[in-house]
Design a protein around this motif. Structure first.
Motif, PDB file in Angstrom:
ATOM      1  N   VAL A 330       0.714  -1.318   0.107  1.00  0.00           N
ATOM      2  CA  VAL A 330      -0.047  -0.089   0.142  1.00  0.00           C
ATOM      3  C   VAL A 330       0.945   1.339   0.124  1.00  0.00           C
ATOM      4  O   VAL A 330       0.745   2.153  -0.655  1.00  0.00           O
ATOM      5  N   VAL A 331       1.816   1.254   1.020  1.00  0.00           N
ATOM      6  CA  VAL A 331       2.787   2.363   0.833  1.00  0.00           C
ATOM      7  C   VAL A 331       3.452   2.706  -0.293  1.00  0.00           C
ATOM      8  O   VAL A 331       3.609   3.780  -0.845  1.00  0.00           O
ATOM      9  N   MET A 332       3.976   1.459  -0.908  1.00  0.00           N
ATOM     10  CA  MET A 332       4.617   1.504  -2.183  1.00  0.00           C
ATOM     11  C   MET A 332       3.822   2.241  -3.290  1.00  0.00           C
ATOM     12  O   MET A 332       4.187   2.995  -3.968  1.00  0.00           O
ATOM     13  N   MET A 333       2.583   1.780  -3.200  1.00  0.00           N
ATOM     14  CA  MET A 333       1.627   2.248  -4.144  1.00  0.00           C
ATOM     15  C   MET A 333       1.521   3.933  -4.085  1.00  0.00           C
ATOM     16  O   MET A 333       1.443   4.631  -5.244  1.00  0.00           O
ATOM     17  N   MET A 334       1.359   4.331  -2.893  1.00  0.00           N
ATOM     18  CA  MET A 334       1.042   5.527  -2.306  1.00  0.00           C
ATOM     19  C   MET A 334       2.247   6.372  -3.029  1.00  0.00           C
ATOM     20  O   MET A 334       1.992   7.363  -3.665  1.00  0.00           O
ATOM     21  N   LEU A 335       3.291   5.736  -2.900  1.00  0.00           N
ATOM     22  CA  LEU A 335       4.418   6.716  -3.146  1.00  0.00           C
ATOM     23  C   LEU A 335       4.871   6.586  -4.568  1.00  0.00           C
ATOM     24  O   LEU A 335       5.161   7.831  -5.118  1.00  0.00           O
ATOM     25  N   TYR A 336       4.663   5.533  -5.269  1.00  0.00           N
ATOM     26  CA  TYR A 336       5.101   5.772  -6.650  1.00  0.00           C
ATOM     27  C   TYR A 336       4.072   6.163  -7.601  1.00  0.00           C
ATOM     28  O   TYR A 336       4.325   7.011  -8.569  1.00  0.00           O
ATOM     29  N   ILE A 337       2.751   5.927  -7.316  1.00  0.00           N
ATOM     30  CA  ILE A 337       1.935   6.283  -8.371  1.00  0.00           C
ATOM     31  C   ILE A 337       1.067   7.607  -7.805  1.00  0.00           C
ATOM     32  O   ILE A 337       0.993   8.345  -8.458  1.00  0.00           O
ATOM     33  N   CYS A 338       0.727   7.557  -6.521  1.00  0.00           N
ATOM     34  CA  CYS A 338      -0.071   8.621  -5.973  1.00  0.00           C
ATOM     35  C   CYS A 338       0.711  10.248  -5.981  1.00  0.00           C
ATOM     36  O   CYS A 338       0.324  10.909  -6.595  1.00  0.00           O
ATOM     37  N   ILE A 339       2.071   9.906  -5.587  1.00  0.00           N
ATOM     38  CA  ILE A 339       2.951  11.353  -5.454  1.00  0.00           C
ATOM     39  C   ILE A 339       4.201  10.940  -6.074  1.00  0.00           C
ATOM     40  O   ILE A 339       4.879  11.874  -6.097  1.00  0.00           O
ATOM     41  N   GLY A 340       4.128   9.943  -7.088  1.00  0.00           N
ATOM     42  CA  GLY A 340       5.400   9.916  -7.724  1.00  0.00           C
ATOM     43  C   GLY A 340       5.479  10.797  -8.863  1.00  0.00           C
ATOM     44  O   GLY A 340       5.984  11.847  -8.568  1.00  0.00           O
ATOM     45  N   PRO A 341       5.182  10.319  -9.878  1.00  0.00           N
ATOM     46  CA  PRO A 341       5.503  11.211 -11.071  1.00  0.00           C
ATOM     47  C   PRO A 341       4.860  12.764 -10.934  1.00  0.00           C
ATOM     48  O   PRO A 341       5.248  13.841 -11.490  1.00  0.00           O
ATOM     49  N   MET A 342       3.629  12.830 -10.248  1.00  0.00           N
ATOM     50  CA  MET A 342       3.116  13.762 -10.182  1.00  0.00           C
ATOM     51  C   MET A 342       3.567  14.852  -8.884  1.00  0.00           C
ATOM     52  O   MET A 342       3.191  15.921  -8.802  1.00  0.00           O
ATOM     53  N   GLY A 343       4.327  14.461  -8.103  1.00  0.00           N
ATOM     54  CA  GLY A 343       4.697  15.160  -7.020  1.00  0.00           C
ATOM     55  C   GLY A 343       6.198  15.208  -6.591  1.00  0.00           C
ATOM     56  O   GLY A 343       6.877  15.156  -7.585  1.00  0.00           O
ATOM     57  N   LYS A 344       6.293  15.363  -5.394  1.00  0.00           N
ATOM     58  CA  LYS A 344       7.623  15.659  -4.863  1.00  0.00           C
ATOM     59  C   LYS A 344       8.730  14.596  -5.502  1.00  0.00           C
ATOM     60  O   LYS A 344       9.751  14.987  -5.592  1.00  0.00           O
ATOM     61  N   TRP A 345       8.257  13.568  -5.293  1.00  0.00           N
ATOM     62  CA  TRP A 345       9.195  12.194  -5.562  1.00  0.00           C
ATOM     63  C   TRP A 345       9.950  12.579  -6.816  1.00  0.00           C
ATOM     64  O   TRP A 345      11.166  12.219  -7.023  1.00  0.00           O
ATOM     65  N   ALA A 346       9.329  13.366  -7.897  1.00  0.00           N
ATOM     66  CA  ALA A 346       9.948  13.410  -9.283  1.00  0.00           C
ATOM     67  C   ALA A 346      11.153  14.116  -9.144  1.00  0.00           C
ATOM     68  O   ALA A 346      11.773  14.333 -10.360  1.00  0.00           O
ATOM     69  N   HIS A 347      11.240  15.088  -8.243  1.00  0.00           N
ATOM     70  CA  HIS A 347      12.631  16.058  -8.092  1.00  0.00           C
ATOM     71  C   HIS A 347      13.818  15.026  -8.395  1.00  0.00           C
ATOM     72  O   HIS A 347      14.819  15.463  -9.007  1.00  0.00           O
ATOM     73  N   LEU A 348      13.575  13.877  -8.170  1.00  0.00           N
ATOM     74  CA  LEU A 348      14.749  12.615  -8.232  1.00  0.00           C
ATOM     75  C   LEU A 348      15.118  12.699  -9.653  1.00  0.00           C
ATOM     76  O   LEU A 348      16.390  12.870  -9.879  1.00  0.00           O
ATOM     77  N   LEU A 349      14.448  12.988 -10.515  1.00  0.00           N
ATOM     78  CA  LEU A 349      14.718  13.032 -11.975  1.00  0.00           C
ATOM     79  C   LEU A 349      15.101  14.489 -12.522  1.00  0.00           C
ATOM     80  O   LEU A 349      15.973  14.869 -13.323  1.00  0.00           O
TER      81      LEU A 349
END
Lengths: 379, 672, 431, 146
Positions: A330-349
């Motif tokens: 569940v956490v992984m899903m939240m992280l990758y999909i929910c806030i992944g490419p659309m959110g803060k996570w994307a700054h990684l790229l």
């Protein structure tokens, strides 16, 4: 051609963060004090000015906000206390939303309801899938691969990664389009993109610009986090069948050792960020949006749940192991999909790409100058 | 030095002092060399130099030398005599000499400062001028100041805030004051404001507290519609003539006349934004409250009041006053841009800041939306430095040939204050502020700038030689007017800002007072404002004794600064008149009765009444006519001196013989 | 007359240009004035300056005659080296308790001959030269000091007795103690002046530790003909600077320093100093880094334009950092805010920080007057009567009420005298 | 000091009124403008006190040029400027008689802030004197003619 001043941009961007760039009187202190800023890329004042005058296209084209690592010097020394660093942060959120073609990013950033809703939906999907697809629950001993078939999971991971990749790459492509707008100038030749590609790899791996901040402890912590996180990502997406086994290896076995180290690295890195946000000691942690909280919380949950799975497994607690596993997913899903490419996570790229694009831009400019100064061919 | 034509001087012992002036003189002139040359002069007992002669230590040296060396003349070479001649006379007097046994040579303004390119020549000139000074000193005679009774009565010209402040402070010291105001109402420019920085108080309420104090003060007499038409005399005893116009209506028929009047003219109180009747009050609550007839515009036609046709009559009357000192508080007027400048007077959407302030003041109470000429206003541009900080070669001089190259000081804060007030009421309006430098210099002024920023005013910076343009927007544009310019906060980006209204932050120009300048012989500066003697030594005084300046007649100032200057002017008047007596320099004609033969040639050329007359006296048993001077009436011009065929008359302290001795010294060859 | 109990019409606290002007304007109207000055000489900050804008007169040409006029005015009594301890209301007037600090020199007999100074073997940093030059432990504070009376610095004195032996009038008194003086007056003017913002206030500007970074007041002393070297040299190594930069708003308009206001004088003094340096070092490059040039006073804008015409370079941009290279040359980092924004690092030989003004003294405790958040005296009627305080009979003037240049201080001082005189008249007529 | 004094320069006497030319000269100084050092400015209350005799004597003593800087219409003295003009006119006549070039005497109205007119007058007088030479030579020539 004059630029028409547009007052609406600032109002729009204010939805993305606690900024008051209107306080800025353009003294230039922030840009000059910034250890990362230079004459080729003078920021943050230029970006602030774009906000003040509403130069939306210019801001979209600008990758400067990504070049900022929130050292905080500018904000500490700003004579008007206009908080330029937070403005850069907010502009990064806005840019993320602009790169994201789905429009979801904007919703997630500007609406708490949307953020929470997305998380709940993500969780529900995982739970429903788990309910529908899980294998037999062996209760006398832990058989995780029976509960969640490793091949199925790997396939799911790959699908997830592909999905993630698709969103990310399409957003990245939009970033590229904004950064190198068609029209006035020719985009840089492909050769420059290739010759400068090493920059991308270098900065992605080292985030060395972060180290240029006066206080580089945060860089080290961030590196640790990224190391742990990156290791986990590679293990799970590429080597899940090696990583997720029912066979219990000794603790010094690389499979367990790498897992623990990476998890601890994530806990340390994101824990540091969380403590920072709670104590608000550093400039960058004074204002936290929901996205700023979610990212480290989810990361830490991810690592903790991962460790818990391992602990339950080693302790021979099958049901707890399975449930925790679902929770982990569940956490992984939240992280990758929910806030992944659309959110803060994307700054990684976006960050390493911005450095890379900037290098390309500079090379291209040199290249153009060279062409302009080359003697005209004799016909 | 050889003496050919000069009378042999008495045995003089001269002390000569040459000042370094803290480097001002010594940077160019070899001061030590000058002193060395002075020591060669036979009449010079001692010659010294000092870093600053005017300091207490420097003055003590002179005092001691007089006492110890028995000096009987002192010559000091220093800055301009206008600055310290008076100081050194005091020194000489403290040393026990007659103060007129002193001569001051200007070695700074007329030597070191103008010959910085030629130090050798400057030194030579210094020696020459000092020798001339010694030559004059040799011939000096002891003189006494002329003591005259001073009228404890001051005239204040101008009924604006500076004039009112000055009048009140002078009266506070127990001195009578007559305050004259040209227009029918007191209050001046301050009455036309709404709220004022830094208090946010209502301008007219503040003003009225002062007006009330002034009008109830027993020592102050107010004359509105009055101006100075003639002045004679000197400090302590000016005879002034004042001409008053009548208000045209009186208490009995005033209200009826106001109601009945139909002739309308542009209202200057509102800078022409509205019209008013020719019988008018400047504003509600003005003082005096009785309306007045605008004589300049009244067409002379009868008005029907209570069934009677009445023609208003301007009964002018003049009256004379004897005055001890005069305060000039004639104020400023807002700069009016020439037609077409920034679209002024061509585009209806362009106003000056004073007009805009009136517009804000004229709105009826509770207005949800700001409108201008019936259209809603959403976007406003303010442009600074209109009529100020003009550059030679870039901007056209004014019609009088003078370039407004000065900063008007108040416009930055005034504009931002106004904009902040506007945004408090209409937070959704966008304001764009085009500036060159924001000069919110006062303690509380910078906060207006900060506040304006916080209220999202967008600032754009232009260069003085590239000021923004205001043009009509093309048909179909979202806004009627575009302001275009280069923004130097954004790399010189060409920007255009679409707006509904443009506010020009116009500067200050002095009210035209050429009549006063001519009558009183006071100087104007390069910028047309009245000129003080020295910005630090005598900041509110004019070179004419007893005439002082208050407020914006002297330079742009805000209300606080105007009031401070006015109080300072009041202090100077109090110093002059508190004792009821003034002392005048004894520079008046003096007849040598041994030489006078009573030709009367002097009287023919004298323009001063009763300054010189022929009197009958007995000389060697014969009745003869001889010229006699009345010092209080003599101006000391010297017309009579050149007229006398027998060289029998001279101006004390400024004798022809002094000049001849000085010419001798100047023509002497100096070796250095 | 009992020297420990004095009576006068007015008490002026502070013997700088504002205090002196107030005292003179009252005394010339016939009032008895006592002027209390904390330092051994009156003159305030202005007497330390070189030349003053916009006329470029030497500062002492304006100040020393005023000091002299004060000293020679029969209606003024100066209490130098004295401090106000407390103020009590006394009907409509006041009783002030003043502490007269020991000079260790008998004021009544000292002639200011300076023989003690020549005899003294102890050199100490000269406070009048902001500690760059040296002076003896016993000395006349500076050449134009008023009163011309020596003062002995007991903290640095080695009690060798040479001064006492040198003194021809036996004025050295090592046993002198402080004295309390009670002054009864009807009105009181606060003219306590200002201080400059400390040079070490801003970490980014080197915390005051960089060798060749000085503040504007020190530059005044370097430029003054009475200064320590009588020429402009680098304090670090005595080298004649070829490139000098001014950093504007180094102590003003900066929330991080707690000084958000504009100090009003810094633009003009920087331009003035730049012009003076250009005069004495014609080959030197002079740069002024600024945010806004605020030359607002009469004749100031033309002064600025003259400076531009002289070749002084004006650069728009706030200096963010000053560092030092291996030769102790200061290096500024600044964003140029103009046609092409660039971040530049420029090396100069010397940097002058245009420090701002903060109040020297907070009078709220002793006088009961309202002050603002910075400690400047706050008038209840700042526009119509800015020298009034909330305490009837107490007036404030000059830089104690806010940053002010000399011209404005002098007008404010005369205004305070005017208000004080009106107050005196009103209480007397009331009686 | 330096060599500037070795060559003989024409001498210019400036009689300047306290309310006009003298204050104007101070103003020129405050502006730090430069002009030639062969000028000696003497303050006068009003030049109406000078008779023709005074001017002629000055020329005879070796003053090569005289500029009377009076206050013109700004004079604080009634009738002073008019009287000055009369005296200067009379002097011109006398100068003609004596063979002194009348360009050596100039009457100019200079106000307290007239920096440009002040400099113009000084420069013009210098140019004139460079053209017509020293007054002593002129007077000597006259002597020869006679």
């Amino acid at each position: 051609m004059s630029t028409r001043v547009d007052p609406s941009l600032l109002q729009e961007i204010k939805k993305y963060g606690e900024i008051h760039v209107e306080d800025c009187f353009n003294c230039g202190n922030c840009t000059a004090v910034c250890p990362l800023s230079n004459s080729n890329t003078p920021f943050p004042r230029n970006n602030i000015r774009m906000l003040q005058l509403g130069m939306k296209d210019k801001l979209l084209e600008s990758i400067d906000p990504w070049l900022c690592y929130y050292c905080g010097e500018c904000t500490i020394t700003c004579p008007r206390q206009a908080d330029p660093a937070e403005a850069q942060m907010t502009m990064r959120r806005w840019l993320t939303a602009q790169y994201d073609w789905t429009g979801l990013s904007k919703k997630l950033y500007t609406s708490t309801a949307w953020s929470i809703g997305a998380l709940i939906i993500g969780a529900l999907i995982v739970i429903l899938l788990a309910l529908g697809l899980h294998g037999p629950l062996v209760t006398n001993q832990v058989e995780l691969n029976t509960f969640a078939d490793v091949h199925m999971m790997h396939t799911a991971d790959l699908i997830l990664a592909a999905l993630l990749g698709f969103f990310l790459l399409s957003n990245l492509f939009r970033m590229y389009l904004f950064t190198f707008p068609r029209g006035a100038q020719n985009p840089p030749p492909l050769s420059i993109f290739i010759t400068e590609a090493w920059q991308l790899v270098l900065h992605m791996l080292t985030q060395k610009r972060f180290g240029e901040c006066e206080d580089n402890k945060r860089w080290i912590n961030h590196l640790i986090l990224v190391f742990g996180y990156g290791t986990m990502f590679v293990l799970i997406v590429l080597f899940l069948s090696w990583f997720q086994t029912d066979e219990l290896y000794p603790i010094y076995h690389p499979q367990r050792l790498i897992g623990y180290v990476a998890a601890l690295a994530i806990i340390y890195g994101s824990g540091d960020a969380l403590i920072g946000r709670i104590t608000k000691k550093h400039q960058m942690h004074r204002y936290s949006q929901i996205s700023d909280w979610l990212f480290p919380i989810l990361l830490i949950l991810l690592a903790i749940s991962g460790l818990m799975i391992s602990a339950f497994r080693v302790s021979g607690l099958p049901i707890l192991t399975y449930y925790t596993y679902v929770g982990h997913l569940v956490v992984m899903m939240m992280l990758y999909i929910c806030i992944g490419p659309m959110g803060k996570w994307a700054h990684l790229l976006y960050r390493p790409f911005a450095v890379y694009f900037q290098a390309v831009k500079e090379k291209a400019e040199e290249h153009n100058k060279a062409i302009a100064h080359a003697p005209a061919p004799v016909s | 030095m050889t003496e050919k034509t000069n009378p042999k001087p008495e045995e003089t012992k001269i002390g000569v002092y040459v000042c370094y002036c803290g480097g001002n003189i010594s940077d160019v002139v070899d001061v030590e060399k000058v002193a060395e040359k002075m020591r060669e002069h036979p009449n010079v007992t001692i010659a010294r130099t000092d870093m600053s002669m005017c300091s207490d230590a420097g003055q003590s040296i002179v005092e001691n030398d007089i006492k110890e060396l028995g000096l009987n003349r002192v010559v000091i070479g220093a800055c301009a005599p206008s600055l310290h001649e008076h100081t050194f006379r005091g020194t000489v007097a403290r040393g026990g000499l007659n103060p007129y046994f002193f001569h001051h040579v200007g070695l700074r303004e007329q030597d070191s400062w103008v010959h910085s390119n030629n130090p050798g020549g400057a030194t030579e000139k210094a020696i020459r001028l000092m020798y001339a000074g010694i030559a004059k000193a040799n011939l000096l005679k002891p003189l006494d100041m002329i003591k005259l009774k001073a009228e404890r009565h001051a005239l204040v010209i101008g009924g604006g805030v500076a004039g009112l402040r000055a009048a009140y402070d002078i009266a506070g010291r127990g001195i009578n004051v007559t305050l004259i105001e040209k227009t029918p109402f007191l209050g001046g420019r301050m009455a036309q404001l709404e709220t004022v920085f830094p208090t946010g108080n209502n301008a007219r309420e503040d003003l009225h507290s002062l007006i009330n104090e002034v009008r109830t003060h027993p020592l102050i007499t107010i004359h509105t519609l009055s101006e100075l038409v003639n002045i004679r005399g000197y400090i302590g005893n000016y005879d002034v003539q004042i001409r008053s116009q009548s208000r045209g209506v009186s208490g009995d028929n005033a209200e009826a006349a106001l109601a009945a009047c139909t002739q309308e003219v542009p209202d200057d109180f509102n800078y022409g934004l509205t019209k008013r009747k020719v019988v008018y009050r400047a504003y509600e609550g003005c003082f005096p409250s009785t309306p007045a007839v605008d004589w300049e515009h009244y067409d002379g036609k009868p008005i029907e009041i209570d069934g009677q046709k009445v023609i208003f009559e301007n009964k002018k009357k003049t009256f004379d006053l004897r005055i001890g000192a005069i305060v000039i508080a004639t104020g400023f007027q807002p700069y009016e841009p020439p037609r077409g400048d920034y679209g002024y007077d061509e585009l209806p959407e362009v106003v000056t800041l004073p007009q805009f302030i009136r517009h804000m003041g004229l709105r009826d109470g509770n207005v949800g939306e700001l409108t201008w000429k019936g259209h809603p206003v959403r976007d406003i541009a303010a442009i600074h430095c209109v009529g100020s900080r003009h550059l030679a070669g870039v901007h056209e001089p004014q019609p009088d040939g003078i370039l407004n190259n000065y900063c008007s000081r108040v416009c930055c804060t005034a504009t931002l204050h106004q904009v902040n007030e506007l945004l408090d009421e209409y937070p959704n309006i966008n304001v764009y502020d085009f500036y060159e430098d924001i000069r919110t210099y006062g303690l509380e002024h910078e906060s207006y700038y900060t506040e304006a920023s916080k209220k999202m005013v967008r600032f754009l910076r232009f260069h003085g030689d590239q000021r923004p343009e205001v043009v009509a927007a093309p048909e179909g544009d979202t806004h009627p007017v575009l302001v275009k310019g280069k923004d130097y906060l954004t790399n010189g980006l060409e920007v255009e800002v679409p707006v509904d209204l443009v506010i020009l932050a116009v500067g200050m120009v002095p009210r035209p007072v050429d009549d006063l300048v001519d009558m009183m012989k006071i100087p104007k500066g390069d910028d047309r404002f009245l000129l003080e003697v020295h910005p630090k030594l005598r900041p509110v005084e004019t070179p004419v004794p007893g005439i002082v300046l208050a407020g914006t007649a002297q330079s742009p100032m805000n209300i606080q600064e105007s009031c401070n200057a006015a109080s300072a002017a009041a202090a100077k008047v109090a110093v002059l008149l508190a004792a009821g007596q003034v002392e005048l320099d004894p520079y008046v004609a003096n007849v040598d009765l041994d030489k006078c033969e009573g030709t009367g040639a002097c009287i023919e050329v004298c323009e001063y009444e009763d300054a010189i007359v022929l009197e009958t006296m007995t000389v060697e048993g014969k009745e003869v006519q001889r010229a006699v001077v009345t010092p209080a009436n003599c101006s000391g011009c010297g017309n009579c001196v050149s007229a006398c065929p027998h060289h029998a008359i001279d101006v004390q302290g400024w004798e022809v013989a002094h000049y001849e001795a000085m010419v001798d010294a100047i023509t002497m060859e100096v070796e250095i | 007359m009992d020297e420990n109990k004095l009576k006068a019409d007015a008490l002026v606290v502070g013997g700088g240009i504002a205090g002196m002007q107030s005292a003179l304007d009252l005394a010339d109207q016939g009032y008895q004035v006592i002027l209390v000055e904390k330092e051994p000489s009156i003159g305030g900050k202005m007497i330390m300056l070189s030349k003053v804008f916009p006329t470029l007169d030497c500062a002492s040409c304006i100040t020393t005659p005023k000091m002299s006029a004060v000293a020679n005015n029969k209606n003024i009594r100066i209490l130098s080296y004295s401090e106000i301890q407390s103020i009590q209301k006394n009907g409509s007037g006041f009783i002030a308790n003043v502490l007269k600090k020991p000079r260790f020199v008998v004021e009544e007999t000292c002639t200011g001959c300076r023989l003690c100074e020549y005899a003294c073997p102890v050199d100490i940093p000269n406070p009048f030269d902001l500690n760059i030059g040296a002076i003896r432990a016993v000395r006349v504070p500076f050449s134009t000091a008023v009163p011309q009376i020596a003062v002995l610095d007991m903290d640095n004195c080695i009690l060798c007795g040479k001064c006492a032996r040198a003194c021809p009038v036996d004025s050295i008194d090592f046993l002198q103690t402080e004295k309390e003086v009670e002054i009864e007056v009807d009105t009181l003017i606060i003219a306590t002046g200002f201080e400059t913002t400390p040079i070490d206030a801003k970490k980014e500007y080197g915390n005051g530790k960089l060798h060749n970074v000085i503040d504007g007041l020190i530059m005044e002393r370097l430029l003054a003909p009475t200064g320590p070297y009588a020429r402009v040299i680098r304090p670090g190594d005595g080298k004649e600077p070829e490139s000098i930069a001014y950093v504007q708003c180094a102590g003003s308009r900066d929330e991080t320093l707690g000084v958000p206001y504009c100090s009003r004088i810094c633009c003009m003094y920087a331009i003035k100093q730049a012009m003076l340096i250009a005069g004495s070092l014609p080959m030197a490059d002079i740069t002024i880094y600024y945010m806004d040039i605020r030359t607002f006073g009469k004749g100031y804008e033309q002064f600025y334009q003259n400076a531009q015409a002289m070749g002084i370079e004006f650069v728009k941009g706030k200096v963010a950092k000053i560092s030092e290279d291996e030769n102790q040359n200061p290096v500024v980092r600044v964003e140029l805010i103009d046609e092409n924004s660039q971040i530049i690092e420029r090396t100069h030989d010397m940097i002058v920080l245009s420090v701002g003004m903060i109040p020297k003294y907070n009078p709220s405790q002793v006088y009961g007057v309202n002050v603002d958040e910075f400690g400047f005296v706050k008038s209840p009627t700042p526009n119509l009567s800015s020298t009034k305080t909330n305490q009837p009979g107490i007036f404030a003037t000059g830089a104690s009420t806010g940053p002010m240049d000399i011209v404005d201080s002098i007008n404010s001082a005369s205004a305070a005298a005017s208000s004080a005189a009106s107050y005196l008249e009103s209480v007397r007529n009331g009686k | 000091m330096n060599e500037t004094t070795t060559t003989k320069e024409p001498k210019i006497l400036i009689l300047a009124t306290l309310s006009g030319g003298y204050a104007g000269a101070d103003y020129v100084g405050q502006q730090h403008l430069n002009y030639s050092t062969n000028t000696s400015i003497l303050p006068v209350r009003c030049p109406s006190m000078f008779s023709t005799e005074f001017y002629i004597k000055a020329f005879e003593k070796g003053i090569d040029g005289i500029i009377v800087m009076y206050s013109g219409t700004d004079s604080p003295f009634k009738g002073g400027p008019e009287r000055t003009a009369v005296m200067v006119d009379q002097t011109y006549k006398k100068m003609g008689e004596l063979g002194i070039n009348i360009k050596r005497l100039k009457l100019a109205a200079i106000c307290t802030v007239c920096k440009k007119p002040f400099l113009k007058q000084v420069n013009e007088m210098n140019e004139t004197l460079n053209e017509i030479g020293f007054v002593q030579d002129e007077l000597a020539d006259q002597g020869k003619d006679k």
